[in-house]
Motif scaffolding. Structure first.
Motif, mmCIF file in Angstrom:
data_model
loop_
_atom_site.group_PDB
_atom_site.id
_atom_site.type_symbol
_atom_site.label_atom_id
_atom_site.label_comp_id
_atom_site.label_asym_id
_atom_site.label_seq_id
_atom_site.Cartn_x
_atom_site.Cartn_y
_atom_site.Cartn_z
ATOM 1 N N GLU A 5 0.831 -1.200 0.000
ATOM 2 C CA GLU A 5 0.000 0.000 0.000
ATOM 3 C C GLU A 5 0.867 1.253 0.000
ATOM 4 N N CYS A 6 0.500 2.215 -0.842
ATOM 5 C CA CYS A 6 1.170 3.511 -0.855
ATOM 6 C C CYS A 6 0.735 4.277 0.387
ATOM 7 N N GLU A 7 1.714 4.695 1.190
ATOM 8 C CA GLU A 7 1.391 5.430 2.421
ATOM 9 C C GLU A 7 0.863 6.833 2.129
ATOM 10 N N ASP A 48 7.904 4.498 -0.436
ATOM 11 C CA ASP A 48 6.706 5.001 0.238
ATOM 12 C C ASP A 48 5.613 3.943 0.354
ATOM 13 N N VAL A 50 4.254 0.187 1.960
ATOM 14 C CA VAL A 50 4.366 -0.742 3.073
ATOM 15 C C VAL A 50 3.515 -1.974 2.774
ATOM 16 N N TYR A 52 0.686 -4.396 2.789
ATOM 17 C CA TYR A 52 -0.745 -4.157 3.014
ATOM 18 C C TYR A 52 -1.307 -5.276 3.892
#
Length: 54
Positions: A5-7, A48, A50, A52
């Motif tokens: 997932e894009c933070e 950026d 992480v 998910y």
């Protein structure tokens, strides 16, 4: 394979789907993405993202 997932914007990279617009074939793990790959929604770099947790 894990999803990431894009933070910054919440985009989920799903290896089963890949990134058609970015030329990434389905089945490509996040680790195998090119170092210069960026989030298709906001342009964030791989750093950026992480793992998910759904």
């Amino acid at each position: 394979m894990k999803k990431y997932e894009c933070e910054l914007c919440g985009y989920i990279y799903d290896p089963a789907v890949g990134d058609d617009d970015g030329g990434i074939a389905p089945g490509t793990s996040f680790e195998a993405l090119p170092e210069d790959w960026v989030c298709p929604l906001c342009g964030a770099g791989k750093e950026d993202f992480v793992v998910y947790e759904d």
